[in-house]
Design a protein around this motif. Structure first.
Motif, PDB file in Angstrom:
ATOM      1  N   CYS A  58       0.869  -1.176   0.000  1.00 19.26           N
ATOM      2  CA  CYS A  58       0.000   0.000   0.000  1.00 19.26           C
ATOM      3  C   CYS A  58       0.910   1.231   0.000  1.00 19.26           C
ATOM      4  CB  CYS A  58      -0.888  -0.030   1.243  1.00 19.26           C
ATOM      5  SG  CYS A  58      -1.659   1.537   1.667  1.00 19.26           S
ATOM      6  N   SER A  59       0.669   2.164  -0.909  1.00 19.63           N
ATOM      7  CA  SER A  59       1.565   3.319  -1.012  1.00 19.63           C
ATOM      8  C   SER A  59       1.503   4.217   0.228  1.00 19.63           C
ATOM      9  CB  SER A  59       1.261   4.131  -2.268  1.00 19.63           C
ATOM     10  OG  SER A  59      -0.065   4.603  -2.248  1.00 19.63           O
ATOM     11  N   ARG A  60       0.336   4.372   0.836  1.00 12.12           N
ATOM     12  CA  ARG A  60       0.225   5.193   2.044  1.00 12.12           C
ATOM     13  C   ARG A  60       0.960   4.543   3.212  1.00 12.12           C
ATOM     14  NH1 ARG A  60      -5.631   6.638   3.389  1.00 12.12           N
ATOM     15  NH2 ARG A  60      -4.602   7.952   4.926  1.00 12.12           N
ATOM     16  N   CYS A  61       0.770   3.226   3.393  1.00 14.73           N
ATOM     17  CA  CYS A  61       1.486   2.515   4.459  1.00 14.73           C
ATOM     18  C   CYS A  61       2.990   2.590   4.226  1.00 14.73           C
ATOM     19  CB  CYS A  61       1.058   1.045   4.506  1.00 14.73           C
ATOM     20  SG  CYS A  61      -0.530   0.737   5.293  1.00 14.73           S
ATOM     21  N   TYR A  62       3.399   2.413   2.983  1.00 13.61           N
ATOM     22  CA  TYR A  62       4.830   2.418   2.661  1.00 13.61           C
ATOM     23  C   TYR A  62       5.472   3.755   3.018  1.00 13.61           C
ATOM     24  CZ  TYR A  62       9.196   2.064   0.095  1.00 13.61           C
ATOM     25  OH  TYR A  62      10.524   2.057  -0.242  1.00 13.61           O
ATOM     26  N   LYS A  63       4.830   4.851   2.638  1.00 13.57           N
ATOM     27  CA  LYS A  63       5.388   6.175   2.931  1.00 13.57           C
ATOM     28  C   LYS A  63       5.504   6.414   4.432  1.00 13.57           C
ATOM     29  CE  LYS A  63       3.740   8.304  -1.301  1.00 13.57           C
ATOM     30  NZ  LYS A  63       2.701   9.156  -1.899  1.00 13.57           N
ATOM     31  N   LYS A  64       4.459   6.083   5.175  1.00 10.82           N
ATOM     32  CA  LYS A  64       4.508   6.276   6.633  1.00 10.82           C
ATOM     33  C   LYS A  64       5.544   5.368   7.268  1.00 10.82           C
ATOM     34  CE  LYS A  64      -0.031   8.079   7.724  1.00 10.82           C
ATOM     35  NZ  LYS A  64      -1.204   7.916   8.581  1.00 10.82           N
ATOM     36  N   TRP A  65       5.589   4.112   6.850  1.00  6.46           N
ATOM     37  CA  TRP A  65       6.562   3.147   7.386  1.00  6.46           C
ATOM     38  C   TRP A  65       7.984   3.634   7.132  1.00  6.46           C
ATOM     39  CZ3 TRP A  65       9.721  -0.030   4.159  1.00  6.46           C
ATOM     40  CH2 TRP A  65      10.486  -0.978   4.847  1.00  6.46           C
ATOM     41  N   LYS A  66       8.236   4.071   5.918  1.00  9.09           N
ATOM     42  CA  LYS A  66       9.579   4.516   5.564  1.00  9.09           C
ATOM     43  C   LYS A  66       9.991   5.734   6.389  1.00  9.09           C
ATOM     44  CE  LYS A  66      12.460   5.263   1.572  1.00  9.09           C
ATOM     45  NZ  LYS A  66      12.552   5.417   0.143  1.00  9.09           N
ATOM     46  N   ASN A  67       9.058   6.673   6.601  1.00 11.67           N
ATOM     47  CA  ASN A  67       9.361   7.884   7.368  1.00 11.67           C
ATOM     48  C   ASN A  67       9.491   7.627   8.862  1.00 11.67           C
ATOM     49  OD1 ASN A  67       9.459   9.572   5.152  1.00 11.67           O
ATOM     50  ND2 ASN A  67       7.285  10.040   5.241  1.00 11.67           N
ATOM     51  N   GLU A  68       8.684   6.699   9.408  1.00  9.81           N
ATOM     52  CA  GLU A  68       8.638   6.506  10.853  1.00  9.81           C
ATOM     53  C   GLU A  68       9.495   5.358  11.382  1.00  9.81           C
ATOM     54  OE1 GLU A  68       4.567   6.323  12.214  1.00  9.81           O
ATOM     55  OE2 GLU A  68       3.997   7.898  10.796  1.00  9.81           O
ATOM     56  N   TYR A  69       9.748   4.334  10.573  1.00 10.15           N
ATOM     57  CA  TYR A  69      10.377   3.125  11.111  1.00 10.15           C
ATOM     58  C   TYR A  69      11.699   2.725  10.440  1.00 10.15           C
ATOM     59  CZ  TYR A  69       5.939   2.594  13.443  1.00 10.15           C
ATOM     60  OH  TYR A  69       4.832   2.802  14.202  1.00 10.15           O
ATOM     61  N   CYS A  70      12.033   3.314   9.339  1.00  9.85           N
ATOM     62  CA  CYS A  70      13.281   2.942   8.679  1.00  9.85           C
ATOM     63  C   CYS A  70      14.407   3.877   9.102  1.00  9.85           C
ATOM     64  CB  CYS A  70      13.121   3.011   7.159  1.00  9.85           C
ATOM     65  SG  CYS A  70      12.042   1.737   6.527  1.00  9.85           S
ATOM     66  N   GLU A  71      15.566   3.283   9.265  1.00  8.80           N
ATOM     67  CA  GLU A  71      16.733   4.082   9.634  1.00  8.80           C
ATOM     68  C   GLU A  71      17.187   4.895   8.440  1.00  8.80           C
ATOM     69  OE1 GLU A  71      19.829   1.661  11.201  1.00  8.80           O
ATOM     70  OE2 GLU A  71      18.517   0.716  12.657  1.00  8.80           O
ATOM     71  N   ARG A  72      17.522   6.108   8.693  1.00  9.84           N
ATOM     72  CA  ARG A  72      17.993   6.980   7.616  1.00  9.84           C
ATOM     73  C   ARG A  72      19.508   7.008   7.608  1.00  9.84           C
ATOM     74  NH1 ARG A  72      13.530  11.058   9.145  1.00  9.84           N
ATOM     75  NH2 ARG A  72      11.885  10.326   7.784  1.00  9.84           N
ATOM     76  N   SER A  73      20.052   6.877   6.411  1.00 11.72           N
ATOM     77  CA  SER A  73      21.517   6.961   6.283  1.00 11.72           C
ATOM     78  C   SER A  73      21.857   8.318   5.689  1.00 11.72           C
ATOM     79  CB  SER A  73      22.035   5.825   5.411  1.00 11.72           C
ATOM     80  OG  SER A  73      21.409   5.853   4.152  1.00 11.72           O
ATOM     81  N   GLU A  74      22.364   9.193   6.509  1.00 13.09           N
ATOM     82  CA  GLU A  74      22.687  10.548   6.068  1.00 13.09           C
ATOM     83  C   GLU A  74      24.126  10.854   6.302  1.00 13.09           C
ATOM     84  OE1 GLU A  74      19.985  13.381   7.727  1.00 13.09           O
ATOM     85  OE2 GLU A  74      18.282  12.107   7.273  1.00 13.09           O
TER      86      GLU A  74
END
Length: 91
Positions: free
Chosen positions: A75-91
């Motif tokens: 689901c595109s909405r779930c994916y966007k929220k999951w990516k923003n809230e639960y995935c580690e960001r490599s910066e």
């Protein structure tokens, strides 16, 4: 984190296909065109579905990488929220 399949969305996010119908009557089904939804505390991040994730034994955990490598199955909405809230960001 270990690689065990976790279906309890109270522990961590779980990707599962949404189950339609009533489980108690045995008339539950998964539509052919269903996409995976990310559940946290038994509710999808897109707020469209609510289901007992520990009742179902198949799902995709974050560790499997399936959603990250094939976001088109989610689901595109779930994916966007999951990516923003639960995935580690490599910066």
């Amino acid at each position: 984190m270990d690689n065990k399949l976790v279906t309890n969305s109270s522990i961590r996010p779980v990707w599962q296909l949404p189950v339609h119908g009533a489980e108690r009557t045995g008339n539950s089904y998964i539509p052919n065109n269903a996409k995976y939804h990310c559940f946290v505390d038994n509710k999808s991040l897109c707020d469209k579905y609510h289901q007992d994730t520990s009742y179902y034994d198949d799902g995709i955990t974050v560790e499997s990488g399936a959603i990250a490598t094939s976001p088109n199955i989610a689901c595109s909405r779930c994916y966007k929220k999951w990516k923003n809230e639960y995935c580690e960001r490599s910066e």
